[in-house]
Design an enzyme around this catalytic site. Structure first.
Site, PDB file in Angstrom:
ATOM      1  N   THR A 312       0.859  -1.192   0.000  1.00 39.13           N
ATOM      2  CA  THR A 312       0.000   0.000   0.000  1.00 39.13           C
ATOM      3  C   THR A 312       0.885   1.229   0.000  1.00 39.13           C
ATOM      4  O   THR A 312       2.088   1.148   0.226  1.00 39.13           O
ATOM      5  CB  THR A 312      -0.864   0.097   1.281  1.00 39.13           C
ATOM      6  OG1 THR A 312      -0.018   0.456   2.393  1.00 39.13           O
ATOM      7  CG2 THR A 312      -1.596  -1.195   1.558  1.00 39.13           C
ATOM      8  N   ASP A 313       0.303   2.376  -0.198  1.00 34.85           N
ATOM      9  CA  ASP A 313       1.020   3.609   0.077  1.00 34.85           C
ATOM     10  C   ASP A 313       0.738   3.984   1.534  1.00 34.85           C
ATOM     11  O   ASP A 313       0.025   3.280   2.263  1.00 34.85           O
ATOM     12  CB  ASP A 313       0.623   4.712  -0.911  1.00 34.85           C
ATOM     13  CG  ASP A 313       1.714   5.777  -1.030  1.00 34.85           C
ATOM     14  OD1 ASP A 313       2.549   5.876  -0.117  1.00 34.85           O
ATOM     15  OD2 ASP A 313       1.723   6.522  -2.023  1.00 34.85           O
ATOM     16  N   PHE A 314       1.318   5.107   1.940  1.00 38.24           N
ATOM     17  CA  PHE A 314       1.361   5.572   3.329  1.00 38.24           C
ATOM     18  C   PHE A 314      -0.027   5.587   3.979  1.00 38.24           C
ATOM     19  O   PHE A 314      -0.891   6.364   3.575  1.00 38.24           O
ATOM     20  CB  PHE A 314       1.950   6.984   3.300  1.00 38.24           C
ATOM     21  CG  PHE A 314       2.523   7.490   4.579  1.00 38.24           C
ATOM     22  CD1 PHE A 314       3.865   7.300   4.878  1.00 38.24           C
ATOM     23  CD2 PHE A 314       1.728   8.191   5.467  1.00 38.24           C
ATOM     24  CE1 PHE A 314       4.403   7.808   6.048  1.00 38.24           C
ATOM     25  CE2 PHE A 314       2.267   8.694   6.642  1.00 38.24           C
ATOM     26  CZ  PHE A 314       3.601   8.504   6.935  1.00 38.24           C
ATOM     27  N   LYS A 315      -0.250   4.730   4.937  1.00 38.03           N
ATOM     28  CA  LYS A 315      -1.453   4.740   5.782  1.00 38.03           C
ATOM     29  C   LYS A 315      -2.743   4.457   5.021  1.00 38.03           C
ATOM     30  O   LYS A 315      -3.842   4.748   5.496  1.00 38.03           O
ATOM     31  CB  LYS A 315      -1.555   6.134   6.417  1.00 38.03           C
ATOM     32  CG  LYS A 315      -2.329   6.236   7.698  1.00 38.03           C
ATOM     33  CD  LYS A 315      -2.336   7.721   8.128  1.00 38.03           C
ATOM     34  CE  LYS A 315      -3.291   7.987   9.237  1.00 38.03           C
ATOM     35  NZ  LYS A 315      -3.338   9.393   9.609  1.00 38.03           N
ATOM     36  N   ASP A 316      -2.624   3.934   3.807  1.00 41.12           N
ATOM     37  CA  ASP A 316      -3.805   3.976   2.939  1.00 41.12           C
ATOM     38  C   ASP A 316      -4.934   3.033   3.324  1.00 41.12           C
ATOM     39  O   ASP A 316      -6.082   3.295   2.959  1.00 41.12           O
ATOM     40  CB  ASP A 316      -3.399   3.779   1.472  1.00 41.12           C
ATOM     41  CG  ASP A 316      -3.010   5.101   0.856  1.00 41.12           C
ATOM     42  OD1 ASP A 316      -3.634   6.112   1.230  1.00 41.12           O
ATOM     43  OD2 ASP A 316      -2.094   5.138   0.035  1.00 41.12           O
TER      44      ASP A 316
END
Ligand code: BGC
Length: 753
Positions: A312-316
């Site tokens: 995933t990307d950051f905190k997604d």
């Protein structure tokens, strides 16, 4: 004309158009590794498996009262490492944010991490460390820094970009990290987007070829090689064209456009063998990509055959609940994302993700088979990278870190990227001229490098490398009379009166404009015009009547219509990296020739941004009417100190079947006085089609070098299948009918039966 046949130095350049599906994957899949992975997987508890799917930011391990504000010298807290790696079994750590570190510091960090992972955990599985080395190694002091991707694309020279990838991989590994979150494969078609500079520009074919080159350079033939890393194609898919232009806001992409424009670069990357993918933080047509099973599983896995790790990307995952509001709780978000096909979550600060995932499996909401599939991919990547044998690379085995050869490659890439947009006989400059160097970007490295350089936002001048030349310093080395007066910052006049006064006694003004580095949400802007202070600087300087060279340091086009006519030369430098100052000086004084070409359409007005070279025929301006396509400078445009002539375009037939290939040849001559590189660009238009055809599409290109008076014969081979478009049924088709080829000012027609 000097290009008579007797003077021809023939070079036949055969450019095979790379079909999306022609290349064999960089196949690391050995059954031996699969057996090891399966053996390990069979021994793992659910907690250990879910830990492998969890990725944590290095910032949680730094000592300090506040996150992102560690106590210096920075150390990793042993008890946090113990908690996350041993108690929670986390399998991956990533990033950096506010600091670059020495290699020696990275050595300590990576050693501390791997020591705990490989000695104190039950199964001794090494951690995989991921980082954003997106234009060279960005978080290690003293590394080689290349132009940002938009500048790489402007070289139109995939060989240079492959080399940039190889050097970046070497220096990333030399910093202890085996996994690079690059390249960005989204198309740069929305110049308001804060990450436009991270793209290879607006065109599908240019992005495909550049993306493949960078991945090949980074991964080589075998990612277990100590000098290679695993690449990460990102951000799958559609992140780059938010309708509002603001980062991580909604995009609307019809299936046909998704398939014809946005998927092919990813498809090519997969065919090249890329090992990992990062997912788009945004939504497409109302569905956040992180929970879109159709895109993550049906398309990515079942159609494109991708077998690597999807992170995933950051905190997604959390944001599916907190911002996207498609999940009523974080736990529900975890269920949606994992069931959609996510393998690893960049959580990034806590392990709530893992706890929820354990509960979901125990409650039967997420099948164990889904977990096993993801963990298999993650462990396999770790084996493929050789992490089990060498969790910490031998830091002494990288004597070429930032060596002269690497810096020269970055300089060459910068030189080939920088694009001359206008020249009223002002350039090249003479060493004897009195020069005023002015403008906010004239004397600081941050404006040459942009974001993801030493820090995430790249805007902390404290980390500017002193040994590198700013534009002013590089010019001063060639012409010692050069005089620096800032005139204005990005937004505010400083000593404008002094700049005007020095201008009056100068022969030439070099005015350097640009933008404050900013990326993701922090880089959002509301206006594509230059700030008033910068426009005012040019207007006031123009009143002196002295000729102005405008240098633009920007990762995207900024609107020039108020100042374009006031200057005699325009040099678009993109974000050329640490060697950018030297590259600009060499080009300005004619020591090197310009050969960069725009990888995007340069818009003329803020109201005509959705304007691309491959526009629809109805977008063309008709006299007296305003329509969509309104460029100041066209895609592919860029001047040189010499001139090129195109002649005798020939094709092997006039009628083709759908299975045929076209072979075509063209003579390109350097009819000017100096040596130069030209990008031979081949465009094809489908004259009539059931889906409105684009005015033209780039189908091949080749950068060639010609000495003064030299002619080369360039040959291209294009498969008719590669002229396909996505038709009414959302499938690739070639329709019979007429086509037009255009190279330079030469055209030819042919028919497909
Ligand atoms: C960016 C990604 C990057 C990640 C890790 C995110 O905020 O969107 O492109 O790879 O951070 O640094």
């Amino acid at each position: 004309m000097r290009n008579t046949l007797s003077l021809l130095s023939f070079l036949v350049v055969i450019l095979l158009f790379h079909s999306c599906k022609t290349e064999a994957p960089n196949n690391q899949e050995t059954s031996e590794i699969d057996t090891k992975v399966n053996d390990l997987l069979a021994q793992m508890t659910l907690e250990e498996k879910v830990g492998q799917m969890t990725q944590i930011s290095i910032n949680v391990f730094f000592e300090g009262e506040k996150l992102y504000q560690p106590t210096l010298p920075v150390q990793l807290q042993k008890d946090s490492l113990q908690k996350f790696i041993v108690d929670h079994h986390i399998g991956s750590i990533f990033g950096c944010a506010r600091f670059p570190f020495e290699r020696e510091e990275w050595k300590h960090f990576i050693t501390d991490i791997q020591d705990i992972a490989t000695t104190e955990t039950r199964l001794k599985i090494p951690v995989i460390y991921g980082i954003d080395a997106i234009h060279g190694v960005t978080f290690t002091k003293g590394s080689t820094i290349f132009p940002q991707q938009i500048g790489m694309a402007a070289t139109w020279n995939p060989e240079l970009i492959e080399e940039a990838g190889r050097i970046t991989a070497y220096e990333t590994k030399a910093s202890g990290q085996p996994w690079n979150f690059a390249p960005v494969l989204g198309l740069g078609r929305q110049p308001l987007w804060s990450r436009f500079f991270e793209t290879f520009g607006e065109d599908v074919y240019l992005t495909r070829t550049m993306g493949k080159a960078l991945i090949k350079g980074m991964e080589g033939n075998d990612i277990s090689d100590p000098n290679q890393v695993a690449a990460c194609m990102k951000h799958y898919i559609g992140y780059s064209i938010p309708t509002s232009g603001k980062d991580r806001t909604a995009a609307m992409i019809p299936e046909r456009q998704l398939r014809e424009y946005f998927l092919p670069p990813f498809e090519d990357a997969i065919a090249t063998g890329v090992h990992t993918v990062m997912i788009n933080s945004g939504e497409i047509n109302g569905i956040p990509v992180h929970c879109n099973k159709y895109l993550l599983t049906e398309v990515l896995r079942n159609e494109l055959g991708f077998e690597g790790v999807a992170v995933t990307d950051f905190k997604d995952i959390k944001l599916l609940h907190e911002s996207h509001k498609v999940a009523a709780s974080y736990k529900e978000a975890v269920k949606m994302a994992i069931n959609a096909g996510i393998d690893m979550s960049m959580t990034p600060m806590d392990v709530n993700f893992s706890q929820y995932l354990i509960e979901l499996v125990n409650e039967g909401e997420v099948p164990m088979a889904r977990i096993d599939e993801s963990v298999f991919r993650i462990l396999k990547l770790k084996y493929q990278l050789g992490l089990f044998e060498n969790p910490v690379p031998d830091f002494d085995a990288y004597p070429n870190f930032a060596c002269k050869e690497h810096q020269d490659a970055a300089l060459k890439t910068a030189i080939e990227s920088i694009t001359l947009l206008k020249n009223n006989n002002l350039l090249p400059l003479k060493k004897s001229q009195q020069i005023l160097v002015t403008g906010p970007t004239a004397n600081a490295m941050t404006y040459l490098n942009g974001p993801w350089t030493y820090t995430w936002q790249g805007n902390d001048k404290n980390f500017d490398p002193e040994e590198k030349n700013t534009i002013y310093e590089a010019i001063k080395q060639v012409n010692s009379s050069a005089h620096l007066v800032e005139g204005t910052t990005i937004t505010k006049d400083t000593n404008l009166a002094e700049a005007i006064s020095v201008a009056q006694t100068s022969d030439v003004i070099i005015a350097c404009l640009g933008e404050t580095p900013g990326v993701e949400e922090k880089g959002n802007i509301v206006d594509l015009n230059f700030e008033k202070a910068q426009i005012n600087l040019i207007k006031q300087l123009a009143k002196t009547g002295k000729p102005i060279v405008l240098i633009i340091n920007s990762g995207r086009p900024r609107i020039l219509n108020e100042i374009e006519e006031l200057v005699d030369a325009i040099v678009f430098a993109y974000l050329p990296g640490n060697e950018g100052g030297d590259a600009i000086a060499k080009l300005l004084f004619g020591e090197e020739n310009f050969s960069g070409k725009l990888p995007f359409t340069y818009p003329k007005y803020t109201g005509s941004l959705w304007s691309h070279y491959d526009h629809k025929n109805t977008d063309l301006n008709i006299e007296g009417e305003i329509r969509a396509y309104n460029p100041l400078y066209e895609f592919g445009f860029g001047l040189s100190y010499t001139e090129f002539n195109y002649a005798n375009l020939s094709i092997d037939k006039e009628n083709y079947t759908k299975e045929d290939s076209i072979t075509l040849q063209i003579e390109v001559s350097n009819i000017g006085e100096v040596e130069g590189k030209e990008v031979v660009q081949l465009y094809i238009s489908d004259q009539y089609a059931t889906i409105t055809p684009s005015a033209k599409r780039l189908r091949a290109y080749r950068k060639i070098n010609l000495t003064s008076g030299e002619t080369k014969l360039v040959e291209f081979k294009i498969a008719i299948q590669d002229l396909a478009f996505v038709g009414l049924e959302n499938e690739w088709i070639v329709e019979p009918g007429g086509f037009t080829i255009q190279i330079g000012n030469q055209t030819k027609e042919f028919v497909v039966n």
